[in-house]
Motif scaffolding. Structure first.
Motif, PDB file in Angstrom:
ATOM      1  N   THR A   1       0.821  -1.204   0.000  1.00 48.38           N
ATOM      2  CA  THR A   1       0.000   0.000   0.000  1.00 48.38           C
ATOM      3  C   THR A   1       0.854   1.253   0.000  1.00 48.38           C
ATOM      4  O   THR A   1       1.967   1.266   0.510  1.00 48.38           O
ATOM      5  N   ALA A   2       0.318   2.284  -0.591  1.00 47.72           N
ATOM      6  CA  ALA A   2       0.921   3.615  -0.589  1.00 47.72           C
ATOM      7  C   ALA A   2      -0.219   4.622  -0.637  1.00 47.72           C
ATOM      8  O   ALA A   2      -1.244   4.380  -1.275  1.00 47.72           O
ATOM      9  N   LYS A   3      -0.051   5.722   0.042  1.00 48.14           N
ATOM     10  CA  LYS A   3      -1.068   6.776   0.012  1.00 48.14           C
ATOM     11  C   LYS A   3      -0.489   7.931  -0.803  1.00 48.14           C
ATOM     12  O   LYS A   3       0.192   8.789  -0.274  1.00 48.14           O
ATOM     13  N   GLY A   4      -0.748   7.888  -2.105  1.00 49.11           N
ATOM     14  CA  GLY A   4      -0.166   8.872  -2.998  1.00 49.11           C
ATOM     15  C   GLY A   4       1.118   8.341  -3.610  1.00 49.11           C
ATOM     16  O   GLY A   4       1.506   7.202  -3.384  1.00 49.11           O
ATOM     17  N   ALA A   5       1.780   9.179  -4.393  1.00 51.48           N
ATOM     18  CA  ALA A   5       3.025   8.738  -5.023  1.00 51.48           C
ATOM     19  C   ALA A   5       3.939   9.935  -5.215  1.00 51.48           C
ATOM     20  O   ALA A   5       3.508  10.950  -5.736  1.00 51.48           O
TER      21      ALA A   5
ATOM     22  N   LEU B   1       5.359   7.093   1.691  1.00 56.43           N
ATOM     23  CA  LEU B   1       5.792   5.940   2.473  1.00 56.43           C
ATOM     24  C   LEU B   1       4.958   4.747   2.062  1.00 56.43           C
ATOM     25  O   LEU B   1       3.741   4.853   1.908  1.00 56.43           O
ATOM     26  N   ILE B   2       5.593   3.615   1.888  1.00 53.10           N
ATOM     27  CA  ILE B   2       4.862   2.417   1.486  1.00 53.10           C
ATOM     28  C   ILE B   2       5.163   1.275   2.436  1.00 53.10           C
ATOM     29  O   ILE B   2       6.179   1.261   3.130  1.00 53.10           O
ATOM     30  N   GLY B   3       4.268   0.313   2.447  1.00 50.53           N
ATOM     31  CA  GLY B   3       4.445  -0.885   3.250  1.00 50.53           C
ATOM     32  C   GLY B   3       3.974  -2.106   2.473  1.00 50.53           C
ATOM     33  O   GLY B   3       3.187  -2.000   1.538  1.00 50.53           O
ATOM     34  N   SER B   4       4.509  -3.246   2.860  1.00 52.59           N
ATOM     35  CA  SER B   4       4.147  -4.514   2.229  1.00 52.59           C
ATOM     36  C   SER B   4       3.951  -5.559   3.302  1.00 52.59           C
ATOM     37  O   SER B   4       4.534  -5.460   4.383  1.00 52.59           O
TER      38      SER B   4
ATOM     39  N   HIS C   1       8.236  -1.991   6.212  1.00 52.20           N
ATOM     40  CA  HIS C   1       8.265  -0.619   5.704  1.00 52.20           C
ATOM     41  C   HIS C   1       9.299  -0.626   4.597  1.00 52.20           C
ATOM     42  O   HIS C   1      10.457  -0.974   4.807  1.00 52.20           O
ATOM     43  N   VAL C   2       8.898  -0.274   3.396  1.00 53.74           N
ATOM     44  CA  VAL C   2       9.778  -0.413   2.243  1.00 53.74           C
ATOM     45  C   VAL C   2      10.466   0.905   1.888  1.00 53.74           C
ATOM     46  O   VAL C   2      11.546   0.898   1.320  1.00 53.74           O
ATOM     47  N   GLY C   3       9.879   2.026   2.207  1.00 53.62           N
ATOM     48  CA  GLY C   3      10.505   3.305   1.890  1.00 53.62           C
ATOM     49  C   GLY C   3       9.537   4.223   1.173  1.00 53.62           C
ATOM     50  O   GLY C   3       8.336   4.152   1.368  1.00 53.62           O
ATOM     51  N   PHE C   4      10.062   5.100   0.340  1.00 49.73           N
ATOM     52  CA  PHE C   4       9.259   6.042  -0.437  1.00 49.73           C
ATOM     53  C   PHE C   4       9.177   5.562  -1.875  1.00 49.73           C
ATOM     54  O   PHE C   4      10.190   5.498  -2.570  1.00 49.73           O
ATOM     55  N   GLN C   5       7.983   5.198  -2.309  1.00 53.10           N
ATOM     56  CA  GLN C   5       7.757   4.736  -3.676  1.00 53.10           C
ATOM     57  C   GLN C   5       6.269   4.875  -3.980  1.00 53.10           C
ATOM     58  O   GLN C   5       5.564   5.591  -3.281  1.00 53.10           O
ATOM     59  N   ASN C   6       5.796   4.133  -4.964  1.00 46.84           N
ATOM     60  CA  ASN C   6       4.376   4.156  -5.317  1.00 46.84           C
ATOM     61  C   ASN C   6       3.730   2.807  -4.983  1.00 46.84           C
ATOM     62  O   ASN C   6       4.400   1.864  -4.556  1.00 46.84           O
ATOM     63  N   ALA C   7       2.416   2.713  -5.189  1.00 47.21           N
ATOM     64  CA  ALA C   7       1.669   1.503  -4.823  1.00 47.21           C
ATOM     65  C   ALA C   7       2.110   0.286  -5.636  1.00 47.21           C
ATOM     66  O   ALA C   7       2.169  -0.823  -5.106  1.00 47.21           O
ATOM     67  N   PHE C   8       2.421   0.465  -6.906  1.00 48.69           N
ATOM     68  CA  PHE C   8       2.874  -0.655  -7.729  1.00 48.69           C
ATOM     69  C   PHE C   8       4.148  -1.266  -7.154  1.00 48.69           C
ATOM     70  O   PHE C   8       4.282  -2.484  -7.061  1.00 48.69           O
ATOM     71  N   PHE C   9       5.071  -0.422  -6.738  1.00 42.59           N
ATOM     72  CA  PHE C   9       6.313  -0.913  -6.143  1.00 42.59           C
ATOM     73  C   PHE C   9       6.024  -1.667  -4.844  1.00 42.59           C
ATOM     74  O   PHE C   9       6.616  -2.708  -4.577  1.00 42.59           O
ATOM     75  N   ALA C  10       5.096  -1.150  -4.040  1.00 40.75           N
ATOM     76  CA  ALA C  10       4.737  -1.807  -2.779  1.00 40.75           C
ATOM     77  C   ALA C  10       4.161  -3.197  -3.031  1.00 40.75           C
ATOM     78  O   ALA C  10       4.530  -4.164  -2.352  1.00 40.75           O
ATOM     79  N   GLU C  11       3.264  -3.327  -3.997  1.00 41.25           N
ATOM     80  CA  GLU C  11       2.674  -4.627  -4.329  1.00 41.25           C
ATOM     81  C   GLU C  11       3.736  -5.590  -4.853  1.00 41.25           C
ATOM     82  O   GLU C  11       3.757  -6.771  -4.503  1.00 41.25           O
TER      83      GLU C  11
END
Length: 75
Positions: free
Chosen positions: A21-25, A28-31, A49-59
């Motif tokens: 998940t990410a809220k915006g792009a 901060l994202i998590g998996s 916690h994966v870092g700063f990215q977008n939702a596609f990267f989180a998935e």
């Protein structure tokens, strides 16, 4: 014989549910993921916690981490 074979094969399978998940792009994202066996018993899970990215990267990271864990555990 067919019923016994099907029952035996089911014991070899498990289910993995992943989510990222990410809220915006970029944000901060998590998996995370959960692992269950053929009887739906909880085998384990993770969240990261994966870092700063977008939702596609989180998935994508959730799927990659799940594959890595299943390989290490020999599932």
């Amino acid at each position: 014989v067919q019923d016994n074979l099907s029952h035996t094969l089911l014991k070899l399978f498990f289910k993995c549910n992943t989510n990222g998940t990410a809220k915006g792009a970029p944000r901060l994202i998590g998996s995370g993921a959960t692992f269950r066996n053929h009887r739906v018993d909880f085998l384990g899970g993770f969240s990261s916690h994966v870092g700063f990215q977008n939702a596609f990267f989180a998935e994508t990271m959730a799927a990659a981490l799940a594959i890595e864990i299943t390989h290490k555990k020999g599932w």
